[in-house]
Motif scaffolding. Structure first.
Motif, PDB file in Angstrom:
ATOM      1  N   UNK A   8       0.829  -1.194   0.000  1.00 28.48           N
ATOM      2  CA  UNK A   8       0.000   0.000   0.000  1.00 28.48           C
ATOM      3  C   UNK A   8       0.866   1.249   0.000  1.00 28.48           C
ATOM      4  N   UNK A   9       0.382   2.275  -0.699  1.00 31.58           N
ATOM      5  CA  UNK A   9       1.084   3.543  -0.741  1.00 31.58           C
ATOM      6  C   UNK A   9       1.006   4.205   0.621  1.00 31.58           C
ATOM      7  N   UNK A  10       2.120   4.790   1.119  1.00 32.14           N
ATOM      8  CA  UNK A  10       2.087   5.449   2.417  1.00 32.14           C
ATOM      9  C   UNK A  10       0.999   6.509   2.479  1.00 32.14           C
ATOM     10  N   UNK A  11       0.337   6.617   3.624  1.00 43.67           N
ATOM     11  CA  UNK A  11      -0.730   7.589   3.765  1.00 43.67           C
ATOM     12  C   UNK A  11      -0.184   9.006   3.627  1.00 43.67           C
ATOM     13  N   UNK A  12      -0.990   9.914   3.042  1.00 43.14           N
ATOM     14  CA  UNK A  12      -0.521  11.293   2.855  1.00 43.14           C
ATOM     15  C   UNK A  12      -0.105  11.912   4.186  1.00 43.14           C
ATOM     16  N   UNK A  13       0.959  12.682   4.142  1.00 41.73           N
ATOM     17  CA  UNK A  13       1.482  13.323   5.338  1.00 41.73           C
ATOM     18  C   UNK A  13       1.756  14.776   4.992  1.00 41.73           C
ATOM     19  N   UNK A  14       1.305  15.684   5.840  1.00 45.49           N
ATOM     20  CA  UNK A  14       1.514  17.102   5.580  1.00 45.49           C
ATOM     21  C   UNK A  14       3.013  17.393   5.455  1.00 45.49           C
ATOM     22  N   UNK A  62       8.727  -3.013  14.708  1.00 46.32           N
ATOM     23  CA  UNK A  62       7.698  -1.981  14.535  1.00 46.32           C
ATOM     24  C   UNK A  62       6.776  -2.316  13.370  1.00 46.32           C
ATOM     25  N   UNK A  63       7.366  -2.814  12.284  1.00 49.17           N
ATOM     26  CA  UNK A  63       6.560  -3.181  11.118  1.00 49.17           C
ATOM     27  C   UNK A  63       5.570  -4.294  11.467  1.00 49.17           C
ATOM     28  N   UNK A  64       6.013  -5.277  12.244  1.00 48.90           N
ATOM     29  CA  UNK A  64       5.137  -6.382  12.637  1.00 48.90           C
ATOM     30  C   UNK A  64       4.019  -5.898  13.555  1.00 48.90           C
ATOM     31  N   UNK A  68       2.327  -4.361   9.142  1.00 44.03           N
ATOM     32  CA  UNK A  68       2.873  -4.232   7.787  1.00 44.03           C
ATOM     33  C   UNK A  68       3.367  -5.577   7.282  1.00 44.03           C
ATOM     34  N   UNK A  69       4.072  -6.312   8.149  1.00 38.10           N
ATOM     35  CA  UNK A  69       4.563  -7.630   7.773  1.00 38.10           C
ATOM     36  C   UNK A  69       5.903  -7.593   7.070  1.00 38.10           C
ATOM     37  N   UNK A  70       6.569  -8.740   7.061  1.00 39.25           N
ATOM     38  CA  UNK A  70       7.899  -8.827   6.463  1.00 39.25           C
ATOM     39  C   UNK A  70       7.866  -8.777   4.937  1.00 39.25           C
ATOM     40  N   UNK A  71       6.692  -8.910   4.362  1.00 43.32           N
ATOM     41  CA  UNK A  71       6.601  -8.855   2.899  1.00 43.32           C
ATOM     42  C   UNK A  71       7.000  -7.492   2.359  1.00 43.32           C
ATOM     43  N   UNK A 190       8.449   3.245   4.331  1.00 43.85           N
ATOM     44  CA  UNK A 190       9.630   3.527   5.154  1.00 43.85           C
ATOM     45  C   UNK A 190      10.117   2.290   5.896  1.00 43.85           C
ATOM     46  N   UNK A 191       9.206   1.339   6.168  1.00 47.34           N
ATOM     47  CA  UNK A 191       9.594   0.124   6.912  1.00 47.34           C
ATOM     48  C   UNK A 191      10.696  -0.665   6.219  1.00 47.34           C
ATOM     49  N   UNK A 192      10.877  -0.466   4.910  1.00 46.17           N
ATOM     50  CA  UNK A 192      11.910  -1.215   4.199  1.00 46.17           C
ATOM     51  C   UNK A 192      13.310  -0.777   4.628  1.00 46.17           C
TER      52      UNK A 192
END
Length: 300
Positions: A8-14, A62-64, A68-71, A190-192
């Motif tokens: 999924x595309x990261x949610x918009x952030x100001x 944090x991802x888990x 988000x998962x390891x994928x 960013x989790x990557x």
């Protein structure tokens, strides 16, 4: 396979919020000198391997937790080349520069990266580089020259240290290109960065085995310092910097990055490892002034 992959595309952030998040990385990096001084005689590549392993583990955990998962680590090779090349490439050439040239001169050349970020941002679509940004970055660079020159008693560039100077210049270019090119990979989560950290840890461990003696942290105090480094300046900082570069004002963050060596010196003064000096005061004035110029005049 697209660079955004199936995730999924990261949610918009100001933009302002992302810039503030990116600035926390600068604050965390300002604690590096103080925290590193508490790790004893651990050699650079081993310290890098340990702290990046911790930082990568923090990111994966944090991802888990966030579901988000390891994928998320399944990314195209350009993403990995960009991330690992930036993190490991910078540290490899930085440590090489410190071995091949005096630390003051090598550090000054390596710290050209904030100015390069400001300049390179002009090549991004939709970004406009104003004279105020360049003026602010140059004031920050002048502050760093004053600070490092005053601390080392002046600079003495010599021909025999040219390999070290080149290594320092390479690390400045690598980090600035990594930072600015993050905008090209804005849809990559960013989790990557956790994967980048773990790969950097593995490569640093290899360099340690090849080039350094094995000196591990001695006692609980030094291990706690390594853990703190891995969680903060080496862990969280790279994730927040990624957010700032992808969705914040990278030109302003480039100028503000010059605050890191000044804040670092102030922390050393407060901890009793350094003394107050005229160079510190002048560097503060130049860097704060440069940030003001880049922020206020550029908006006008």
């Amino acid at each position: 396979m697209s660079l955004s992959t199936a995730h999924s595309t990261p949610r918009p952030l100001a933009r302002r919020t992302a810039t503030l998040i990116g600035f926390t990385a600068i604050l965390l990096w300002s604690t590096l000198a103080l925290a590193t001084s508490s790790t004893g005689a651990v050699p650079p590549f081993l310290l890098t391997a340990l702290t990046f392993a911790i930082g990568g583990a923090v990111g994966l955990a944090t991802a888990l937790v966030r579901g988000v998962g390891l994928s998320v680590l399944r990314q195209p090779w350009p993403v990995w080349l960009h991330g690992v090349g930036g993190l490991f490439g910078y540290h490899f050439f930085y440590f090489s520069a410190l071995k091949l040239a005096p630390p003051a001169e090598a550090g000054l050349i390596a710290y050209l990266w904030p100015l390069l970020i400001v300049l390179f941002s002009a090549f991004l679509p939709g970004e406009r580089l104003r004279p105020a940004h360049i003026a602010g970055a140059l004031m920050g660079l002048a502050g760093t020259v004053v600070l490092l020159g005053g601390r080392a008693g002046g600079f003495g560039f010599a021909p025999e240290f040219v390999p070290g100077y080149l290594a320092a210049a390479l690390c400045a270019v690598i980090w600035s290109v990594y930072s600015v090119a993050s905008r090209r990979f804005a849809t990559v989560p960013t989790e990557v960065v956790a994967g980048f950290c773990l790969a950097t840890a593995a490569l640093s461990a290899l360099c340690h085995a090849l080039f350094e003696p094995a000196v591990w942290p001695a006692g609980a105090g030094e291990w706690l310092a390594v853990l703190a480094l891995g969680i903060g300046p080496v862990g969280i900082a790279f994730y927040t910097w990624d957010i700032g570069m992808k969705r914040g004002d990278m030109r302003l963050l480039g100028v503000l990055s010059y605050a890191a060596p000044v804040l670092s010196t102030l922390l050393l003064v407060l901890a009793g490892f350094a003394a107050l000096s005229w160079s510190l005061g002048l560097a503060c004035a130049l860097i704060v002034g440069g940030a003001g110029v880049a922020t206020l005049l550029a908006r006008r």
